[in-house]
Design a protein around this motif. Structure first.
Motif, PDB file in Angstrom:
ATOM      1  N   MET A   1       0.843  -1.199   0.000  1.00 33.76           N
ATOM      2  CA  MET A   1       0.000   0.000   0.000  1.00 33.76           C
ATOM      3  C   MET A   1       0.872   1.241   0.000  1.00 33.76           C
ATOM      4  SD  MET A   1      -3.021   1.040   2.657  1.00 33.76           S
ATOM      5  CE  MET A   1      -3.954   2.558   2.421  1.00 33.76           C
ATOM      6  N   ALA A   2       0.555   2.198  -0.861  1.00 30.93           N
ATOM      7  CA  ALA A   2       1.365   3.404  -0.989  1.00 30.93           C
ATOM      8  C   ALA A   2       1.204   4.296   0.244  1.00 30.93           C
ATOM      9  CB  ALA A   2       0.971   4.174  -2.243  1.00 30.93           C
ATOM     10  N   HIS A   3       2.287   4.915   0.610  1.00 32.13           N
ATOM     11  CA  HIS A   3       2.314   5.876   1.716  1.00 32.13           C
ATOM     12  C   HIS A   3       1.852   7.216   1.150  1.00 32.13           C
ATOM     13  CE1 HIS A   3       4.433   7.515   5.423  1.00 32.13           C
ATOM     14  NE2 HIS A   3       4.155   8.593   4.732  1.00 32.13           N
ATOM     15  N   ARG A   4       0.741   7.767   1.639  1.00 36.72           N
ATOM     16  CA  ARG A   4       0.187   9.017   1.097  1.00 36.72           C
ATOM     17  C   ARG A   4       0.831  10.222   1.778  1.00 36.72           C
ATOM     18  NH1 ARG A   4      -5.205  10.771   0.554  1.00 36.72           N
ATOM     19  NH2 ARG A   4      -4.935  11.117  -1.673  1.00 36.72           N
ATOM     20  N   VAL A   5       1.365  11.101   0.947  1.00 39.49           N
ATOM     21  CA  VAL A   5       1.982  12.335   1.424  1.00 39.49           C
ATOM     22  C   VAL A   5       1.228  13.507   0.821  1.00 39.49           C
ATOM     23  CG1 VAL A   5       4.076  13.736   1.473  1.00 39.49           C
ATOM     24  CG2 VAL A   5       4.241  11.236   1.613  1.00 39.49           C
ATOM     25  N   GLY A   6       0.667  14.343   1.662  1.00 42.23           N
ATOM     26  CA  GLY A   6       0.007  15.556   1.196  1.00 42.23           C
ATOM     27  C   GLY A   6       0.979  16.719   1.230  1.00 42.23           C
ATOM     28  N   LEU A   7       1.402  17.174   0.048  1.00 43.78           N
ATOM     29  CA  LEU A   7       2.360  18.277  -0.058  1.00 43.78           C
ATOM     30  C   LEU A   7       1.575  19.560  -0.316  1.00 43.78           C
ATOM     31  CD1 LEU A   7       5.126  19.503  -0.211  1.00 43.78           C
ATOM     32  CD2 LEU A   7       5.451  18.460  -2.456  1.00 43.78           C
ATOM     33  N   VAL A   8       1.556  20.439   0.658  1.00 48.14           N
ATOM     34  CA  VAL A   8       0.727  21.645   0.609  1.00 48.14           C
ATOM     35  C   VAL A   8       1.463  22.760  -0.125  1.00 48.14           C
ATOM     36  CG1 VAL A   8      -0.517  23.372   1.958  1.00 48.14           C
ATOM     37  CG2 VAL A   8      -0.385  20.993   2.772  1.00 48.14           C
ATOM     38  N   VAL A   9       0.825  23.287  -1.177  1.00 49.69           N
ATOM     39  CA  VAL A   9       1.396  24.361  -1.984  1.00 49.69           C
ATOM     40  C   VAL A   9       0.395  25.519  -2.058  1.00 49.69           C
ATOM     41  CG1 VAL A   9       2.794  22.757  -3.326  1.00 49.69           C
ATOM     42  CG2 VAL A   9       0.522  23.363  -4.133  1.00 49.69           C
ATOM     43  N   PHE A  10       0.834  26.639  -2.618  1.00 46.37           N
ATOM     44  CA  PHE A  10       0.017  27.848  -2.634  1.00 46.37           C
ATOM     45  C   PHE A  10       0.640  28.823  -3.622  1.00 46.37           C
ATOM     46  CE2 PHE A  10       3.031  27.533   0.808  1.00 46.37           C
ATOM     47  CZ  PHE A  10       3.856  28.627   0.583  1.00 46.37           C
ATOM     48  N   GLU A  11      -0.063  29.903  -3.934  1.00 47.04           N
ATOM     49  CA  GLU A  11       0.483  30.922  -4.825  1.00 47.04           C
ATOM     50  C   GLU A  11       1.764  31.503  -4.241  1.00 47.04           C
ATOM     51  OE1 GLU A  11      -0.414  32.109  -7.872  1.00 47.04           O
ATOM     52  OE2 GLU A  11      -1.841  30.426  -7.949  1.00 47.04           O
ATOM     53  N   GLY A  12       2.837  31.508  -5.043  1.00 46.77           N
ATOM     54  CA  GLY A  12       4.121  32.032  -4.596  1.00 46.77           C
ATOM     55  C   GLY A  12       4.982  31.029  -3.877  1.00 46.77           C
ATOM     56  N   VAL A  40      -1.578  19.488  -2.681  1.00 44.79           N
ATOM     57  CA  VAL A  40      -2.781  20.050  -2.070  1.00 44.79           C
ATOM     58  C   VAL A  40      -2.648  21.568  -2.007  1.00 44.79           C
ATOM     59  CG1 VAL A  40      -4.254  20.069  -0.020  1.00 44.79           C
ATOM     60  CG2 VAL A  40      -3.023  17.971  -0.654  1.00 44.79           C
ATOM     61  N   SER A  41      -3.703  22.271  -2.379  1.00 40.72           N
ATOM     62  CA  SER A  41      -3.733  23.724  -2.246  1.00 40.72           C
ATOM     63  C   SER A  41      -5.096  24.135  -1.690  1.00 40.72           C
ATOM     64  CB  SER A  41      -3.482  24.398  -3.601  1.00 40.72           C
ATOM     65  OG  SER A  41      -4.545  24.130  -4.495  1.00 40.72           O
ATOM     66  N   PRO A  42      -5.238  25.360  -1.206  1.00 40.73           N
ATOM     67  CA  PRO A  42      -6.513  25.757  -0.610  1.00 40.73           C
ATOM     68  C   PRO A  42      -7.712  25.584  -1.541  1.00 40.73           C
ATOM     69  CG  PRO A  42      -4.819  27.312   0.035  1.00 40.73           C
ATOM     70  CD  PRO A  42      -4.192  26.381  -0.972  1.00 40.73           C
ATOM     71  N   ALA A  43      -7.547  25.940  -2.809  1.00 38.21           N
ATOM     72  CA  ALA A  43      -8.690  25.885  -3.731  1.00 38.21           C
ATOM     73  C   ALA A  43      -8.543  24.852  -4.829  1.00 38.21           C
ATOM     74  CB  ALA A  43      -8.905  27.272  -4.356  1.00 38.21           C
ATOM     75  N   LEU A  55       2.303  24.833 -11.101  1.00 37.24           N
ATOM     76  CA  LEU A  55       2.012  23.473 -10.651  1.00 37.24           C
ATOM     77  C   LEU A  55       0.528  23.235 -10.924  1.00 37.24           C
ATOM     78  CD1 LEU A  55       3.840  23.685  -7.205  1.00 37.24           C
ATOM     79  CD2 LEU A  55       4.700  22.558  -9.259  1.00 37.24           C
ATOM     80  N   SER A  56       0.240  22.353 -11.843  1.00 36.87           N
ATOM     81  CA  SER A  56      -1.160  22.132 -12.228  1.00 36.87           C
ATOM     82  C   SER A  56      -1.719  20.901 -11.521  1.00 36.87           C
ATOM     83  CB  SER A  56      -1.271  21.946 -13.745  1.00 36.87           C
ATOM     84  OG  SER A  56      -0.536  20.812 -14.166  1.00 36.87           O
ATOM     85  N   GLY A  57      -3.028  20.822 -11.497  1.00 35.34           N
ATOM     86  CA  GLY A  57      -3.690  19.636 -10.973  1.00 35.34           C
ATOM     87  C   GLY A  57      -3.618  19.478  -9.474  1.00 35.34           C
ATOM     88  N   THR A  58      -3.460  20.587  -8.727  1.00 35.99           N
ATOM     89  CA  THR A  58      -3.476  20.450  -7.273  1.00 35.99           C
ATOM     90  C   THR A  58      -4.896  20.133  -6.808  1.00 35.99           C
ATOM     91  OG1 THR A  58      -3.940  22.756  -6.701  1.00 35.99           O
ATOM     92  CG2 THR A  58      -1.644  22.181  -7.170  1.00 35.99           C
ATOM     93  N   VAL A  59      -4.990  19.450  -5.691  1.00 36.74           N
ATOM     94  CA  VAL A  59      -6.267  18.996  -5.154  1.00 36.74           C
ATOM     95  C   VAL A  59      -6.709  19.945  -4.051  1.00 36.74           C
ATOM     96  CG1 VAL A  59      -7.432  17.097  -3.953  1.00 36.74           C
ATOM     97  CG2 VAL A  59      -5.686  16.610  -5.682  1.00 36.74           C
ATOM     98  N   PRO A  60      -7.980  20.369  -4.031  1.00 35.21           N
ATOM     99  CA  PRO A  60      -8.443  21.192  -2.904  1.00 35.21           C
ATOM    100  C   PRO A  60      -8.268  20.431  -1.589  1.00 35.21           C
ATOM    101  CG  PRO A  60     -10.065  21.167  -4.668  1.00 35.21           C
ATOM    102  CD  PRO A  60      -9.047  20.134  -5.014  1.00 35.21           C
ATOM    103  N   ALA A  61      -7.872  21.133  -0.562  1.00 38.67           N
ATOM    104  CA  ALA A  61      -7.616  20.478   0.716  1.00 38.67           C
ATOM    105  C   ALA A  61      -8.829  19.688   1.191  1.00 38.67           C
ATOM    106  CB  ALA A  61      -7.217  21.521   1.755  1.00 38.67           C
ATOM    107  N   LEU A  87      -5.220  29.168   3.783  1.00 39.91           N
ATOM    108  CA  LEU A  87      -4.096  28.241   3.851  1.00 39.91           C
ATOM    109  C   LEU A  87      -4.031  27.587   5.227  1.00 39.91           C
ATOM    110  CD1 LEU A  87      -1.623  26.916   2.646  1.00 39.91           C
ATOM    111  CD2 LEU A  87      -0.305  29.001   3.130  1.00 39.91           C
ATOM    112  N   LEU A  88      -4.252  28.364   6.274  1.00 38.52           N
ATOM    113  CA  LEU A  88      -4.256  27.797   7.621  1.00 38.52           C
ATOM    114  C   LEU A  88      -5.335  26.718   7.751  1.00 38.52           C
ATOM    115  CD1 LEU A  88      -3.819  31.011   9.817  1.00 38.52           C
ATOM    116  CD2 LEU A  88      -2.100  29.268   9.332  1.00 38.52           C
ATOM    117  N   ALA A  89      -6.518  27.009   7.224  1.00 33.66           N
ATOM    118  CA  ALA A  89      -7.614  26.050   7.316  1.00 33.66           C
ATOM    119  C   ALA A  89      -7.300  24.779   6.542  1.00 33.66           C
ATOM    120  CB  ALA A  89      -8.907  26.684   6.801  1.00 33.66           C
ATOM    121  N   SER A  90      -6.630  24.923   5.397  1.00 32.08           N
ATOM    122  CA  SER A  90      -6.279  23.756   4.588  1.00 32.08           C
ATOM    123  C   SER A  90      -5.364  22.817   5.357  1.00 32.08           C
ATOM    124  CB  SER A  90      -5.596  24.206   3.291  1.00 32.08           C
ATOM    125  OG  SER A  90      -6.468  24.987   2.503  1.00 32.08           O
ATOM    126  N   VAL A  91      -4.344  23.393   5.999  1.00 33.88           N
ATOM    127  CA  VAL A  91      -3.398  22.568   6.752  1.00 33.88           C
ATOM    128  C   VAL A  91      -4.070  22.014   8.009  1.00 33.88           C
ATOM    129  CG1 VAL A  91      -1.204  22.574   7.982  1.00 33.88           C
ATOM    130  CG2 VAL A  91      -1.425  23.827   5.829  1.00 33.88           C
TER     131      VAL A  91
END
Length: 323
Positions: A1-12, A40-43, A55-61, A87-91
């Motif tokens: 089973m793959a280990h899921r890593v959520g890498l949080v990104v944002f504008e800038g 993962v990004s806020p929107a 960075l395309s195809g980011t997933v909403p948190a 961003l705080l809410a996403s994390v």
């Protein structure tokens, strides 16, 4: 089973904060167990990095689902103004069930503003360490560290230190051998024990303004084993010990004794990596005895010379370990 890593990104976001850890995890999947990396990004959607590439195809948190590891990337704007609530809410929504929560560079500001690092040790880019300490006064900031772990929280220094952090995660999951193989493949340093700085005192010491101090520094670096007590250094420079101590404080923001100790520590580390025994490294670095070497390693690196030597020294194809 793959280990899921959520890498949080944002504008800038800083691009290397994303690409460095991503490549380490990709290599780990090739050599050991797979990782499922979710951007993962806020929107959601496309996020533009500070360098320009998107960075395309980011997933909403809200749609990311549970992840085992949360990794928050950095960006200069996080240190320049309060982190926006989106961003705080996403994390905040991701960290609850996660086994590990980590940040690269100024991503620590997000964890800090959420209160997740209160009472804990943490680090960030050296340039923003003072701002981090002011914004998050309950965090025990360690500005010289490459990466720090306190409980399930890991924070790393600036930009390329995200690679060190990712190697530490891989080592935890798959062992030091896999992490070392990845470091060799990527032609980077393996992360240092205790998350302390892997850069030498000769590199990190700010340039001295006075010729007197520059010459003195060069003489210590050339022969760390010589007598470099404060009286001896002062006599060599033809100044009083008090005046020399003032020069070190004014120009290098340290004391002569502390600086000499770091020079000798750097030399001892190099000797251990070359395959010398602990006793030999202590003698040839100027630290003198095994016990002194152990105390200095514990104080600066949070490990023992023996552990450091076993973990990082090479055998075969390089120097041979002395017993």
């Amino acid at each position: 089973m793959a280990h899921r890593v959520g890498l949080v990104v944002f504008e800038g976001v800083t691009l290397l904060d994303v690409s460095g850890p991503s490549e380490v995890l990709h290599q780990a999947g090739r050599l050991a167990g797979p990782y499922e990396l979710v951007l993962v990004s806020p929107a959601g959607g496309t996020v533009t990095s500070s360098a320009g590439p998107a960075l395309s195809g980011t997933v909403p948190a809200a749609d990311a689902g549970p992840v085992d590891t949360v990794l928050v990337a950095g960006g200069d704007r996080l240190a320049e103004r309060p982190v926006e609530e989106e961003l705080l809410a996403s994390v905040r929504g991701l960290v609850g069930p996660a086994r590990r929560v980590a940040s690269v560079c100024t991503g620590a500001f997000v964890l800090g503003e959420l209160g997740l690092l209160d009472g804990r040790r943490a680090t960030t880019h050296w340039r923003h360490a003072d701002a981090f300490a002011r914004r998050c006064p309950r965090v025990r900031v360690e500005p010289d560290a490459i990466h720090v772990r306190d409980g399930r929280y890991l924070t790393s220094a600036g930009i390329s230190a995200g690679i060190d952090l990712a190697l530490a995660l891989v080592e935890e999951d798959h062992g030091a051998g896999v992490a070392r193989d990845i470091a060799r493949e990527l032609v980077v340093f393996m992360q240092r024990p205790g998350g302390q700085s892997q850069f030498s005192t000769a590199i990190t010491t700010p340039p001295a303004r006075s010729d007197l101090l520059r010459d003195l520094i060069a003489s210590v670096l050339a022969d760390p084993t010589a007598d470099h007590s404060l009286p001896s250094l002062a006599a060599s420079a033809a100044v009083s010990p008090r005046h020399l101590a003032r020069l070190f404080r004014a120009e290098l923001d340290t004391t002569p004794a502390r600086w000499v100790e770091r020079v000798r520590l750097d030399r001892a580390r190099q000797l251990l990596l070359e395959g010398h025994s602990v006793t030999s490294a202590a003698h040839r670095s100027g630290l003198g005895t095994d016990e002194t070497l152990r105390r200095v390693f514990a104080r600066h690196l949070g490990t023992t010379p023996t552990h450091y030597r076993r973990r990082f020294a090479t055998t075969g194809g390089g120097s041979q370990l002395e017993e």
